[in-house]
Enzyme design. Sequence first.
Site, mmCIF file in Angstrom:
data_model
loop_
_atom_site.group_PDB
_atom_site.id
_atom_site.type_symbol
_atom_site.label_atom_id
_atom_site.label_comp_id
_atom_site.label_asym_id
_atom_site.label_seq_id
_atom_site.Cartn_x
_atom_site.Cartn_y
_atom_site.Cartn_z
ATOM 1 N N HIS A 1 0.915 -1.298 0.246
ATOM 2 C CA HIS A 1 -0.031 0.108 -0.083
ATOM 3 C C HIS A 1 1.021 1.783 -0.028
ATOM 4 C CE1 HIS A 1 -3.824 2.834 0.653
ATOM 5 N NE2 HIS A 1 -3.471 2.203 1.833
ATOM 6 N N CYS A 2 2.080 0.478 0.058
ATOM 7 C CA CYS A 2 2.732 2.513 0.737
ATOM 8 C C CYS A 2 3.591 2.480 -0.686
ATOM 9 C CB CYS A 2 4.368 2.126 1.766
ATOM 10 S SG CYS A 2 3.016 1.744 3.015
ATOM 11 N N ILE A 3 4.745 1.949 -1.232
ATOM 12 C CA ILE A 3 6.324 2.468 -2.002
ATOM 13 C C ILE A 3 5.383 2.546 -3.958
ATOM 14 C CG2 ILE A 3 8.463 1.494 -2.750
ATOM 15 C CD1 ILE A 3 7.876 2.141 0.233
ATOM 16 N N VAL B 1 2.834 3.860 -4.523
ATOM 17 C CA VAL B 1 0.958 4.515 -4.169
ATOM 18 C C VAL B 1 2.242 5.834 -3.709
ATOM 19 C CG1 VAL B 1 -0.462 5.256 -3.110
ATOM 20 C CG2 VAL B 1 0.316 2.668 -3.860
ATOM 21 N N ASP B 2 2.785 5.738 -2.477
ATOM 22 C CA ASP B 2 3.374 6.525 -1.956
ATOM 23 C C ASP B 2 4.245 8.029 -2.617
ATOM 24 O OD1 ASP B 2 2.275 5.419 -0.074
ATOM 25 O OD2 ASP B 2 3.555 5.316 1.469
#
Length: 442
Positions: free
Chosen positions: A281-283, A285-286
């Site tokens: 959910h992070c790398i 997307v962010d």
Amino acid sequence: MQAAVVKPISWKDHLVEKLQNRSAKVGVMGLGYVGLPLALELAKAGFSVTGFDLQTSKIDQINAGKSYVSDVAQSEMEQLVKQKKLMATSDFSAIAKLDTVNICVPTPLRKTKDPDMSYIVSACQEIARYFHPGMLIILESTTYPGTTEEVVLPLLANNGLRAGKDFFLCFSPERIDPGNPSFQTRNIPRVVGGITTECTKIGALFYSQALETVVPVSSTQVAEMVKLLENTFRMINIGLVNEMAMMCDRMGINVWEVIEAAASKPFGFMPFYPGPGLGGHCIPVDPFYLSWKTRQAGIEARFIELAGYINGQMPHFVVEKIQNALNARGKPLKGSHIHILGVAYKRDIDDVRESPALDIIHLLQNRGARVTFTDPYVSFISVNGSKLASSKLNGVIQECDCAVIITDHSNVNYEKVLRKAAVVVDTRNALRAVHSPKVIRL
Ligand SMILES: NC(=O)c1ccc[n+]([C@@H]2O[C@H](COP(=O)([O-])OP(=O)(O)OC[C@H]3O[C@@H](n4cnc5c(N)ncnc54)[C@H](O)[C@@H]3O)[C@@H](O)[C@H]2O)c1
């Protein structure tokens, strides 16, 4: 004699006292991979914690003392629920009795790669309905710089209450690394920045009750940017090493050996490893939260776009490797049976969000391959609308035409897999110790 003038106790003093003696009633909105471990740490510190979520299945499990996040120990959950230190509800009116709320809701991207703020907005709208003076609100969801001041503050301050005096508002990025046995919510240093200096002080005091190290910064924007720097740094370095992997492949060089040797340099180098593509959910997307925001300021985030492109090529590169491995054995990809080992986005966790395994399976199916998978942590996945169930490894591994290691969970014996499989495409260097023509490395 003149009566002594009693200075009325400020909202700040009131909250400081409640935080210090842990009598503050604290809330956590969004009880996923981030929210549940945080709720647990706050309860362990002695606070009375109310968790909020829209999913009734999560609420029921928490209230029954059941953990559904692998980093949260079942025994601790049970104990804290029994002691009434931790409870969950979907009734947001309970916010009216709380002193603090941490917002840990999702921040996905829309199809256009624009930030989807709808979860933050709806969580804040719920808080605003029951908001009262003296509250501390902390946004933890990863987001673009400016969100706390531009999106959250107006939703809370529309009734004349003043940030830093009547209530306190901060941003504090969650930095957990699911499945990491050494660093978890409690011992990962916590960055916090407030709308005002008083907000930062209160936010830092709050976290210092439950977590080991707090790093205050001067503003919510700095705290928001810290998280984006960290994840952009990772994404770009992974992009670089993935490009290295493709170059080394062309030149017949083992990229894994290159990285290990480079990592012997005691300064100025930090190893990153190639893989089948970015997941979680992070790398993936962010960094796009950052590029979206900077585009508005007229600056193209070129490193992010380039790394995004290279990382996005990796599932295709893996499919090409599989195709070549089969061709070398005189088989076409169409009609072949490919067995995928590991579909979670990384080792030893059950999260398949944005997992490159899903893209690879989809690409293989599109080219006519029959695909099965095994993952000790994931029972089912959904690919392009159809459901696939995890197979038992024994049996299927002898039958398949090619086994592909996408996620190297540590409880799988890869050398045993290699003995039984016709050929193994290894995207994680799980078979680093083996020299065999049956192993095709990334
Ligand atoms: N998962 C990670 O490793 C990680 C690490 C650091 C930061 N983050 C960030 O933390 C945030 C949360 O991520 P996550 O992985 O915990 O997500 P998640 O999907 O696991 O959990 C989010 C939860 O919020 C709930 N929710 C949605 N809208 C809500 C609302 N209005 N009110 C109450 N609950 C609501 C959802 O039902 C869900 O249970 C994201 O911004 C993410 O980028 C995640």
